[in-house]
Design a protein around this motif. Structure first.
Motif, short mmCIF file in Angstrom:
data_model
loop_
_atom_site.label_atom_id
_atom_site.label_comp_id
_atom_site.label_asym_id
_atom_site.label_seq_id
_atom_site.Cartn_x
_atom_site.Cartn_y
_atom_site.Cartn_z
N ASP A 95 7.87 1.00 -8.47
CA ASP A 95 6.49 1.36 -8.16
C ASP A 95 5.57 0.20 -8.48
OD1 ASP A 95 6.32 1.42 -10.99
OD2 ASP A 95 6.88 3.54 -11.02
N SER A 96 4.30 0.47 -8.77
CA SER A 96 3.34 -0.62 -8.98
C SER A 96 3.66 -1.46 -10.21
CB SER A 96 1.93 -0.04 -9.12
OG SER A 96 1.85 0.85 -10.21
N ARG A 99 5.83 -4.18 -8.42
CA ARG A 99 5.50 -4.77 -7.12
C ARG A 99 4.89 -6.17 -7.27
NH1 ARG A 99 -0.03 -1.79 -4.92
NH2 ARG A 99 -1.32 -2.31 -6.72
N ASN A 103 7.11 -10.55 -0.73
CA ASN A 103 8.49 -10.12 -0.95
C ASN A 103 9.50 -11.26 -0.99
OD1 ASN A 103 7.65 -7.48 -0.91
ND2 ASN A 103 8.11 -7.17 1.24
N ASN A 136 11.37 -7.16 -2.31
CA ASN A 136 10.76 -6.34 -3.35
C ASN A 136 10.19 -5.11 -2.66
OD1 ASN A 136 9.15 -5.13 -5.30
ND2 ASN A 136 8.72 -7.08 -6.31
N ASP A 137 10.88 -3.99 -2.83
CA ASP A 137 10.53 -2.76 -2.14
C ASP A 137 9.63 -1.86 -3.00
OD1 ASP A 137 10.96 -1.24 0.33
OD2 ASP A 137 11.94 0.24 -0.96
N ALA A 138 9.15 -2.40 -4.13
CA ALA A 138 8.30 -1.60 -5.01
C ALA A 138 6.96 -1.30 -4.33
CB ALA A 138 8.07 -2.34 -6.31
N VAL A 139 6.55 -0.03 -4.43
CA VAL A 139 5.32 0.43 -3.79
C VAL A 139 4.51 1.22 -4.81
CG1 VAL A 139 4.34 1.87 -1.96
CG2 VAL A 139 6.43 0.55 -1.53
#
Length: 296
Positions: A95-96, A99, A103, A136-139
């Motif tokens: 998550d944040s 992030r 990427n 980096n797939d963090a959202v």
């Protein structure tokens, strides 16, 4: 050591014959490959040295005098255990708290404050840990169930080559699950989602770095529920370390750095009630990150 880019974790040594005959022997991972009769000088530039169709090298290497084959084997194992590293290929899910603003490159910034992202700090402070982001797939705001729903697609887009040992998934999740269900959180369900992703990633060839989650400030809504759920989830994450390859105990690291458990109230680390984006907070995350990847 010279890296053979077609094979991970390979150590080569050129050794002058211990009987001073002038011969030079090439060892690969401690095993003799070939002996050359006075054909390679003491200090050899290896740009054009090629063996068969597979092996080609770049750089230079000093030839050690009078090492026995057993000494070469011992030195090779020491190099592989303590010095030599392949470039880690890192996939980030989260998550944040994880992030970045881009990427594809380590020189990234935290989008809220513009400070240095903890993985960049780790790379700069620990340069022998050579790594790059696959993605980096963090959202921001994402829950573990949402991560899991897209996880198979994420792995399919970042496949591990057959036999590769240098692909790493770092995953941190659970903060938003708790925050968005603060009146009645369910840490066991969030843990099940994490376990599912750890397992799927390992089956796909990744080494997995699991993370405990940091605490939130005492001023948040339903603080007692949030704290209890955070501690429960963290204990579940730590309960079976055979399910992943390395652990970042982020909560413990912040307690150690700050000297107390209410570290999320400390503006030295946190920019708000949830995010340790200040430089000191990123430094704590950097420490847990490169300690974890260094242990693999």
């Amino acid at each position: 050591p010279i890296q053979a880019h077609t094979l991970p974790r390979t150590v080569f040594a050129l050794v002058r014959d211990e009987n001073s005959s002038g011969d030079v022997s090439l060892y690969r991972d401690g095993a003799l490959v070939e002996t050359y009769s006075n054909t390679i000088p003491l200090h050899t530039e290896l740009e054009d040295l090629q063996f068969g169709d597979e092996w080609r090298f770049a750089g230079s290497m000093l030839v050690n005098d009078a090492l026995t084959s057993s000494e070469v084997t011992s030195l090779t194992e020491e190099i592989k255990a303590t010095v030599y590293r392949d470039q880690w290929k890192v996939l980030v899910e989260g998550d944040s708290l994880s992030r970045t603003s881009t990427n594809s490159h380590l020189k990234t910034t935290v989008p809220i404050t513009g400070g240095t992202h903890f993985m960049t700090v780790a790379g700069n402070d620990h340069p022998e840990l050579d790594y790059e982001f696959l993605a980096n797939d963090a959202v921001g705001g994402v829950r573990t169930d949402e991560m899991e729903a897209d996880f198979t697609t994420l792995l399919a887009g970042n496949t591990v080559p057959s036999g590769a040992e240098n692909y790493v998934l770092r995953i941190m999740g659970g903060t938003n699950d708790i925050n968005q269900n603060s009146s009645n959180p369910n840490p066991s369900a969030y843990y099940a989602n994490l376990k599912s992703m750890w397992s799927e990633a390992r089956d796909a060839g990744y080494k997995v770095v699991a993370c405990t989650i940091p605490r939130r400030a005492t001023t948040v809504t339903d603080y007692s529920n949030v704290l209890a759920a955070t501690l429960e989830l963290n204990e579940l994450i730590k309960s079976d370390r055979t399910l992943y390859d390395a652990l970042e105990d982020v909560d413990a690291a912040f307690i150690a750095a700050s000297g107390g458990t209410a570290y999320a109230d400390n503006s030295t680390y946190y920019v708000d009630e949830t995010h340790p984006y200040e430089a000191a907070g990123q430094a704590v995350l950097a420490g847990t990150w490169f300690a974890a990847i260094d242990s693999l």
